[in-house]
Design a protein around this motif. Structure first.
Motif, short mmCIF file in Angstrom:
data_model
loop_
_atom_site.label_atom_id
_atom_site.label_comp_id
_atom_site.label_asym_id
_atom_site.label_seq_id
_atom_site.Cartn_x
_atom_site.Cartn_y
_atom_site.Cartn_z
N ALA A 40 -5.43 -10.98 57.75
CA ALA A 40 -4.39 -11.80 57.91
C ALA A 40 -3.04 -11.84 57.11
N VAL A 41 -3.60 -11.78 55.82
CA VAL A 41 -2.42 -11.69 54.58
C VAL A 41 -1.72 -10.59 55.01
N ALA A 42 -2.35 -9.28 55.25
CA ALA A 42 -1.65 -8.20 55.18
C ALA A 42 -0.82 -8.02 56.58
N PRO A 51 6.27 -6.82 49.97
CA PRO A 51 5.17 -6.21 49.05
C PRO A 51 3.80 -6.73 48.93
N ILE A 52 2.82 -6.07 48.99
CA ILE A 52 1.42 -6.87 48.94
C ILE A 52 1.38 -7.52 47.63
N ASP A 53 1.86 -7.18 46.47
CA ASP A 53 1.40 -7.84 45.16
C ASP A 53 2.57 -9.03 45.06
N ASP A 54 1.86 -10.34 44.72
CA ASP A 54 2.61 -11.34 44.69
C ASP A 54 2.39 -11.91 43.20
N LEU A 55 2.86 -11.65 42.27
CA LEU A 55 2.15 -12.01 40.76
C LEU A 55 2.19 -13.35 40.40
N GLN A 60 -0.85 -18.46 39.84
CA GLN A 60 -1.13 -19.77 40.24
C GLN A 60 -2.31 -19.95 40.79
N VAL A 61 -3.01 -18.96 41.49
CA VAL A 61 -4.29 -18.92 41.96
C VAL A 61 -5.23 -18.88 40.85
N ILE A 62 -5.05 -18.24 39.89
CA ILE A 62 -6.05 -18.22 38.62
C ILE A 62 -5.87 -19.52 37.86
N ALA A 85 -11.01 -10.47 39.94
CA ALA A 85 -11.71 -9.48 41.05
C ALA A 85 -11.67 -9.73 42.35
N GLN A 86 -11.63 -10.95 42.74
CA GLN A 86 -11.20 -11.23 44.22
C GLN A 86 -9.72 -10.86 44.78
N ILE A 87 -9.16 -11.27 43.72
CA ILE A 87 -7.46 -10.98 43.95
C ILE A 87 -7.52 -9.31 44.20
N ALA A 89 -9.82 -7.17 45.06
CA ALA A 89 -10.51 -6.91 46.19
C ALA A 89 -9.55 -6.98 47.52
N SER A 90 -8.91 -8.22 47.38
CA SER A 90 -8.13 -8.56 48.30
C SER A 90 -6.90 -7.39 48.81
N LYS A 91 -6.23 -7.18 47.47
CA LYS A 91 -5.30 -6.12 47.45
C LYS A 91 -5.73 -4.86 47.89
N ASP A 114 1.14 -17.49 59.61
CA ASP A 114 1.97 -17.78 58.52
C ASP A 114 1.35 -17.74 57.37
N LEU A 115 1.80 -16.91 56.34
CA LEU A 115 1.18 -16.76 55.04
C LEU A 115 1.21 -18.22 54.36
N ALA A 116 2.36 -18.69 54.17
CA ALA A 116 2.29 -20.12 53.33
C ALA A 116 1.74 -21.25 54.17
N VAL A 119 -2.31 -19.23 56.15
CA VAL A 119 -3.32 -18.25 55.23
C VAL A 119 -3.56 -18.84 53.63
N ARG A 120 -2.38 -19.12 52.90
CA ARG A 120 -2.95 -19.41 51.63
C ARG A 120 -3.56 -20.83 51.41
N PRO A 121 -3.45 -21.96 52.35
CA PRO A 121 -4.16 -23.07 52.39
C PRO A 121 -5.68 -22.50 52.67
N GLU A 122 -5.89 -21.91 53.41
CA GLU A 122 -7.48 -21.36 53.70
C GLU A 122 -7.96 -20.82 52.46
N LEU A 123 -6.93 -19.68 51.98
CA LEU A 123 -7.55 -19.10 50.48
C LEU A 123 -7.82 -20.20 49.66
N ASP A 124 -7.03 -21.19 49.45
CA ASP A 124 -7.13 -22.34 48.49
C ASP A 124 -8.78 -23.17 48.87
C1 LIG Z 1 -3.75 -12.70 49.24
C2 LIG Z 1 -2.38 -12.27 48.67
O1 LIG Z 1 -2.13 -11.30 48.18
C3 LIG Z 1 -2.12 -10.69 46.85
C4 LIG Z 1 -3.53 -11.09 46.34
C5 LIG Z 1 -3.43 -12.50 46.25
C6 LIG Z 1 -4.67 -13.31 46.11
O2 LIG Z 1 -6.14 -12.73 46.36
O3 LIG Z 1 -4.92 -14.70 46.07
C7 LIG Z 1 -2.42 -13.38 45.36
C8 LIG Z 1 -1.20 -12.59 45.73
C9 LIG Z 1 -1.05 -11.38 45.98
O4 LIG Z 1 -0.87 -10.34 44.94
C10 LIG Z 1 -1.35 -13.29 48.95
O5 LIG Z 1 -0.48 -12.99 48.69
O6 LIG Z 1 -1.83 -14.57 49.20
#
Ligand SMILES: C=C(O[C@@H]1C=C(C(=O)O)C=C[C@H]1O)C(=O)O
Length: 178
Positions: A40-42, A51-55, A60-62, A85-87, A89-91, A114-116, A119-124
């Protein structure tokens, strides 16, 4: 936070293989769901060619995981290693999908969430679940003598069909010797 050393009750470390399988099922599912969500993120990123990477988001996640983990008595370094490792793997999943879609010259997806907002609330939420599983089974997860059993209890993952290398990356911190 401080390292919670080997003050672990023996009966938890001595768990039978079937008990371990059952105890660690929620952890296995959380790892799996996080990896499956990478699709879903992709899709969300592909639609806007992001871009895939969002440093900053990774940091923030870490940071959030380390803070929540500390409140549960988990060592910073362990939490950080698991979430790095989870991050990664996701990438891996995301990069593999991007490569496939480029080859296919795929267009926009109609069903990208919608990512913000979504998806990201679900990841949280999965972050919190993962940390609780780690706290609930800290003793056995950190026992070098149980690594092989833990490795078996954390498989199979549905995400293996998506990316075997992402699965290996995600499980690495639970399988590697301390
Ligand atoms: C999952 C994402 O993609 C990447 C992986 C992340 C993650 O696994 O939490 C966070 C940021 C991105 O570098 C995202 O952008 O949310």
């Amino acid at each position: 936070s401080t390292q919670t050393a080997s003050v672990q009750p023996d009966e938890m470390i001595a768990r039978s293989v079937p008990d371990l399988q059952r105890d660690l099922a929620p952890l296995r599912l959380a790892i799996d769901q996080r990896l499956l969500l990478a699709q879903a993120v992709a899709r969300a990123k592909w639609n806007v060619q992001a871009p895939i990477d969002d440093l900053p988001r990774e940091a923030q996640v870490i940071q959030a995981a380390v803070k929540q983990g500390a409140a549960l008595g988990l060592a910073d370094a362990w939490v950080e290693a698991v979430f790095r490792a989870q991050i990664e793997a996701s990438k891996i999943v995301q990069r593999e999908l991007y490569a496939k879609w480029r080859t296919q010259q795929a267009g926009k997806f109609d069903d990208a969430p919608d990512l913000a907002k979504t998806v990201r609330p679900e990841l949280d939420r999965i972050t919190a679940q993962l940390l609780h599983c780690m706290a609930d089974h800290q003793a056995v997860l950190q026992a070098d003598a149980r690594k092989a059993d833990v490795a078996r209890a954390l498989r199979p993952l549905e995400a293996t069909a998506l990316s075997p290398s992402a699965v290996e990356q995600a499980l690495a911190p639970f399988v590697a010797l301390h």
